[in-house]
Scaffold this motif. Structure first.
Motif, short mmCIF file in Angstrom:
data_model
loop_
_atom_site.label_atom_id
_atom_site.label_comp_id
_atom_site.label_asym_id
_atom_site.label_seq_id
_atom_site.Cartn_x
_atom_site.Cartn_y
_atom_site.Cartn_z
N LYS A 1 32.14 21.63 89.67
CA LYS A 1 33.54 21.95 89.96
C LYS A 1 33.65 23.07 91.00
O LYS A 1 34.56 23.07 91.83
CB LYS A 1 34.25 22.39 88.67
N LEU A 2 32.73 24.02 90.93
CA LEU A 2 32.75 25.13 91.90
C LEU A 2 32.47 24.62 93.32
O LEU A 2 33.16 24.98 94.27
CB LEU A 2 31.71 26.19 91.51
N CYS B 1 41.65 32.15 86.89
CA CYS B 1 41.10 33.48 86.66
C CYS B 1 41.93 34.54 87.40
O CYS B 1 42.27 35.59 86.85
CB CYS B 1 39.65 33.47 87.14
N TYR C 1 35.47 22.88 94.47
CA TYR C 1 36.52 23.83 94.83
C TYR C 1 36.23 24.47 96.18
O TYR C 1 37.13 24.73 96.97
CB TYR C 1 36.64 24.91 93.75
N GLY D 1 27.75 29.88 81.65
CA GLY D 1 29.10 29.32 81.87
C GLY D 1 29.32 29.01 83.35
O GLY D 1 29.94 27.99 83.69
N LEU E 1 27.19 25.79 84.31
CA LEU E 1 27.73 24.52 83.81
C LEU E 1 28.92 24.05 84.63
O LEU E 1 29.26 22.88 84.62
CB LEU E 1 28.12 24.65 82.34
N ASN E 2 29.58 24.99 85.32
CA ASN E 2 30.72 24.63 86.17
C ASN E 2 30.32 24.39 87.62
O ASN E 2 31.20 24.31 88.49
CB ASN E 2 31.79 25.73 86.09
N GLU F 1 39.24 31.04 71.35
CA GLU F 1 38.89 32.30 72.02
C GLU F 1 40.00 32.56 73.02
O GLU F 1 40.30 31.70 73.84
CB GLU F 1 37.54 32.13 72.73
N LEU G 1 33.78 32.98 94.08
CA LEU G 1 34.67 32.23 93.19
C LEU G 1 34.55 32.81 91.79
O LEU G 1 33.55 32.60 91.10
CB LEU G 1 34.30 30.75 93.20
N GLU G 2 35.57 33.54 91.36
CA GLU G 2 35.49 34.20 90.06
C GLU G 2 35.89 33.24 88.94
O GLU G 2 36.85 32.49 89.05
CB GLU G 2 36.37 35.45 90.04
N LEU G 3 35.13 33.29 87.86
CA LEU G 3 35.38 32.46 86.68
C LEU G 3 35.57 33.35 85.46
O LEU G 3 35.07 34.46 85.41
CB LEU G 3 34.16 31.57 86.39
N ASP G 4 36.27 32.81 84.47
CA ASP G 4 36.31 33.47 83.17
C ASP G 4 35.95 32.41 82.13
O ASP G 4 36.76 31.56 81.79
CB ASP G 4 37.71 34.04 82.91
N CYS G 5 34.71 32.46 81.66
CA CYS G 5 34.20 31.44 80.75
C CYS G 5 34.15 32.00 79.32
O CYS G 5 34.20 33.21 79.12
CB CYS G 5 32.81 30.99 81.17
N THR G 6 34.04 31.10 78.36
CA THR G 6 34.07 31.55 76.97
C THR G 6 32.77 32.26 76.58
O THR G 6 31.71 31.99 77.13
CB THR G 6 34.29 30.39 75.99
N ASP H 1 37.47 27.29 80.00
CA ASP H 1 37.07 28.20 81.08
C ASP H 1 38.16 28.22 82.14
O ASP H 1 38.75 27.18 82.44
CB ASP H 1 35.77 27.69 81.76
N TYR H 2 38.42 29.39 82.70
CA TYR H 2 39.33 29.49 83.84
C TYR H 2 38.54 29.43 85.12
O TYR H 2 37.59 30.19 85.31
CB TYR H 2 40.10 30.80 83.81
#
Lengths: 652, 652
Positions: B219-220, A55, B223, B212, B215-216, A254, B76-81, A49-50
């Motif tokens: 960390k978020l 991101c 951050y 996704g 689950l983060n 992925e 906070l933008e994420l890019d998850c699988t 994940d980013y």
């Protein structure tokens, strides 16, 4: 592999580097809290994940890519589905050929990718100087060292049998436990599922965006008003079920691909803008050099490489040049780029030639961009299977009188007999070339019937018998006014995640003598956040100034963040150096008095001071690339920052 | 359903509308040439590709979304699988509950979605006024009409048993062939696959981006430097294996979701920016109104709705307001928006309340944005399963002296006995609340042992017995300095494809009296291409002017396209009206003489003329929103276009 060094010369410490990226949430393994739980039986390897900075960095690289390629050349961008019905990937060859070789360890039960197994074991033996794991194994002699190096130089050239032979001959075992492994078997890398409630229709997750683009070729050509050459492009997630992903962001299951399919007349592979890239110097490692066991690339201009046929044609050369310019533009280190040509056995089943842009990382040279000549392969196989002609029709400037064979189907009989297959039989007959027609004419007059290949018909067969009642073939003369051809495809394909990771390695360093103060020198255009805004104290009057400046920058589309936390200014700078934030604005009590602000540059830590307007103009100039930091330092007032340098370090 | 009309008042003709979108390649069914081939056994329903204008339109909507939500509020933008291991979705409840009810037609073999079946059959009966398919079926009496309308108003409220009952009582059959159908069974909507070479680990394609993000959470929060409230956001493809997708872009199996997860203290659901939206008027259709059989929404300000508790709290109200502003900003018709509250049985298993922004289309009111209150559901279940606390710890302003029960594990025994499970048992004990501790204290003293719930341990169990040698529970007093809580989540979730489709319907119309001349009045900010550049003749001196202007606009990030084809200018305008291109610049022989150009506005077809600089300034002002077309017409010279209006129509 060259020894890796950081930007400022120290030895590269991957553990330290990765701890920065994880601490600042550039990325994380996906589903980490599950993997850490005691009962997790799943597999989350190769899934990442980013976080917010990763991101944003990814989005900025994609944005730069879109501007550099899609907008600059008016490419036609598509967004096609990931889910792909099996027949499409069966036709494209992926169901049968998109596989890696794997060996099972029958005792431990795990699977190893065969080429990586051979590579790792031989490299370990070379490093140790002995033939086995244990201390008193026989020493390597010079001939064996040469043999191993030769195998490693062309490791990508072995097929399943070749790998089996290497494993047998050199007694290669699972390095974890010295178990013997079973012979290599192919493992298809596509994720499979089914669609719809009956579960009868198998689908795959696409391994590349290309097939979706090819299937839309007719619509694309039409959208482009029939004009050639042109390119389509697509940016999207793709999937490969890697056997044993281990190297972080470099081998994932992925990933984001950005792909261009450039359609070109096979007879006209010149490129109108070739002169713009002709003088760019590229480091090239061609096929012959690799097969001779060498790994050193030659540098030459693209013009020289095309003239000497090392690069096959102008269009391929043009794209290699554009790839080089893109990589430099986003901040990749010029000395860590090379272009390597694929070896014969390594090349994908659909390609006739391929050059990879490889980037040097602490894992060695890594393929980050592929630039393949897919010839007419894909358009041809899809045309043939579906009966839809994926061709270009070009009006000839002057009609040509041609004499030749012509086939005519009796539609009155063919229609009723073959029903909805009829038009596909018609298109198969129309696609026959002159040599085939000549052969069939003879056969038809001899046997009274011929069998021809067709698209897949409703009963699943791909052949049909036509008797002379249905088909006549004769020699006629006619005026040809159009030329028809299947275009060739040049495909530059970018692994965004790999480029992102290599870039982070390239821009990573730390303050001299202090390995704990890391810096990511990301270029302004690519950095996740451009400006940190930091009020120096928690005085309530400083916050409105921060918010006003933030809104002003946001209006200029300049990404910024306010950090009004109670951490020392040194800590806040250090955090943002690790995030790659190029500029910092501090607001202090002086700002309340005279409205002046301080502007700090990340790499040099130099600070200047000026009125808010002056600072905004400076930031805008830097972001737009119309002014350099040196120019700003020359025209603005210098400022000795509080909380920088030695005195600050102690307060961290 | 209100009768649909186009922008300019004519009746909406969906077939004509869709033919425009397909002709201009906004989208196409994916794998169309395969579906058209005679032997295709696959299933490509519910899969669509976006062509160049659709792809650009989608990108512009996403860009507007990112600016309106993510950048405006520093989300906070994420890019998850997309690929998600089964245990995650088992815990979240999706493996067991994310299903639709389907009925099999045992004769024809196809599957029908049960609620849609009931809905379609009852609507058809109401329209026909009879109880059956055939002409002389019994007529509907008033009581039955009322009963049907009542069922339809709350159709989303029936579960499997309810639907089975309806199908039985009302003799509902497959409308295609009048076959009886089998009773409804649940069908899980997730696509399933396996990961890794052993194929032992099941995975799903995510049905939403939310998991996704959850689950983060740790960390978020880290951050965000521990500060609350905050939001994460994610834009990405999601997948639902729809039973029988039919309504074009509105019910698809692969789609783009843009989701926000706003984390908030359950005790503080006020929102600091609530005043900014309080006076916005929303059309609301709440739960009670629907259950009373009504379908008319009430309009009121958000402030009134929150005060009267129709909307539960300020934070939910704030997001409904922001959603309304976003939809208006991208060009959605204000009169075709309503907010509908979910009914009890319709609501997703994870949510306690949900409001949908529905947009009126030719298919009726369609859910395009969901705004759910997921309470602490997801963070709680993931915490519990993994043993990782997904909580906020907040320092209390003043420490509180509390007396209460305290449990102590003997680590010296627990560690060696439970090995890697030990820390999860520890976290389970730490999570016990006061009531549980009191109960366990009694039990422990009575039986000498207690059993407690744990995260999933290495043997798969989720309970453990602890004897009094391992665990002691006693009453103690201590000073509490922090408060710990699991945040609630408010989730606005946007179906980008549905919004895009509804928007296209809302901006579609045609020139008066000429249904063949369609126009898409897309707002400038959202239109795929902003400016058409058209040289009026093929004179070679006109092209350099076109290319210079194009490069100049590109530098200003204004998407433009040159059409130098030989088609008449009227045809080129018509093509670009259908593409929604708001502005057109023509270059003619006058341009060669005095450098002047013509600028045309799409909707009014009014043209003005000026020097290149003047035209560029006008375009820039329009794109940036600093000037209106009316202002430009007032200050620039009018121009009677060649090739517009009646005279041109004839030449088309």
């Amino acid at each position: 592999m060259a020894a890796m060094t950081t930007l400022k010369g120290d030895k590269f410490d991957r553990q330290l580097f990765e701890s920065v990226l994880k601490r600042r949430f550039f990325f994380t393994e996906a589903f980490e809290i599950y993997r850490l739980s005691p009962n997790f039986k799943g597999d989350n390897r190769g899934l990442f994940d980013y976080g917010p900075p990763g991101c944003a960095l990814q989005a900025n690289i994609v944005d730069a890519w879109r501007k550099h390629f899609v907008l600059e050349e008016n490419m036609l961008e598509l967004d096609c589905t990931v889910i792909t019905p099996e027949p499409v990937l069966k036709t494209s060859g992926h169901v049968d050929k998109f596989a890696d070789w794997m060996c099972k360890d029958p005792i431990k039960g795990d699977y190893l990718r065969a080429d990586h197994l051979v590579e790792n074991v031989l490299r370990a033996r070379l490093a140790r100087g002995t033939r086995g794991l244990v201390k008193d194994s026989p020493k390597l002699d010079d001939a064996t060292i040469d043999e191993y190096n030769d195998i490693l130089a062309k490791i990508d050239n072995y097929d399943g049998d070749g790998l089996a032979e290497l494993i047998r001959c050199h007694d290669i075992r699972n390095p974890e436990n010295n178990n013997q492994v079973l012979p290599p078997t192919p493992f298809n890398l596509m994720f499979k599922s089914t669609i719809g409630p009956s579960a009868a229709a198998p689908v795959y997750l696409r391994p590349e965006t290309a097939q979706g683009q090819f299937l839309n070729f007719k619509k694309l050509l039409d959208y482009n008003q029939g004009s050639m050459p042109f390119a389509s492009a697509s940016i999207g997630k793709c999937y490969r079920n890697e056997i044993s992903p281990r190297t972080g962001l470099l081998r994932v299951r992925e990933f984001l691909l950005a792909e261009i399919e450039h359609y070109v007349d096979p007879n006209k592979k010149e490129h109108p803008r070739f002169r713009e890239v002709a003088d760019i110097i590229l480091p090239l490692l061609d096929r012959d050099t690799q097969l001779s066991g060498q790994t050193t690339s030659q540098t030459m201009t693209i013009d020289e490489a095309v003239k000497s046929r090392i690069i096959d044609n102008e269009t391929l050369g043009y794209f290699l040049g554009r790839i080089m310019l893109f990589l430099l533009r986003i901040g990749i280190d010029r000395s860590k780029i090379r272009f390597r040509q694929h070896l014969a056995n390594e090349i994908a089943h659909y390609a006739t030639d391929c050059w990879d842009a490889e980037l040097l990382t602490s894992y060695g040279w890594i393929e980050c961009v592929g630039c393949a000549d897919r010839s007419a392969y894909d358009l041809t196989v899809h045309s043939k299977y579906t009966g839809t002609a994926l061709v270009v029709k070009e009006a000839l400037l002057e009609p040509v009188r041609v004499e030749g064979w012509q086939a005519i189907l009796d539609k009155k009989i063919v229609g009723p007999r073959f029903k909805k297959d009829a038009k596909f039989i018609q298109s198969a007959v129309a696609a026959l070339d002159q040599a085939a027609l000549e052969r069939l004419a003879t056969e038809l007059s001899k046997h009274g019937a011929v069998t021809i290949d067709t698209p897949a018909l409703s009963d699943g067969t791909t052949r049909v018998e036509l008797t002379k009642e249905l088909l006549s073939i004769s020699r006629v003369a006619h005026l040809q006014t159009t030329r028809e051809y299947i275009p060739n495809v040049i495909e530059p394909s970018f692994g965004i995640g790999r480029i992102l990771y290599a870039l982070l390695e390239h821009v990573y360093w730390h303050r001299p003598g202090d390995a704990a103060r890391a810096v990511l020198s990301l270029p302004l255009a690519i950095a996740p956040t451009k400006v940190l805004i930091a009020p120096l104290s928690s005085h309530p009057q400083l916050n409105p100034i921060a918010h006003k400046l933030s809104a002003r920058l946001r209006k200029l589309n300049i990404a910024n963040v306010i950090d009004a936390s109670s951490a020392s200014i040194g800590k806040r700078y250090a955090r943002n150096d690790e995030l790659g934030t190029p500029l910092g604005v501090t607001i202090d009590f002086g700002s309340l008095e005279d409205g002046s602000l301080t502007l700090r540059e990340r790499d040099s830590m130099v600070q200047v001071r000026g009125a808010e307007d002056e600072v905004v103009v400076a930031i805008k100039g830097l972001v737009e690339g119309t002014e350099t930091w040196e120019q700003i330092v020359a025209r603005m007032e210098g400022f000795r920052g509080r909380g920088e340098g030695e005195e600050e370090k102690e307060r961290l």
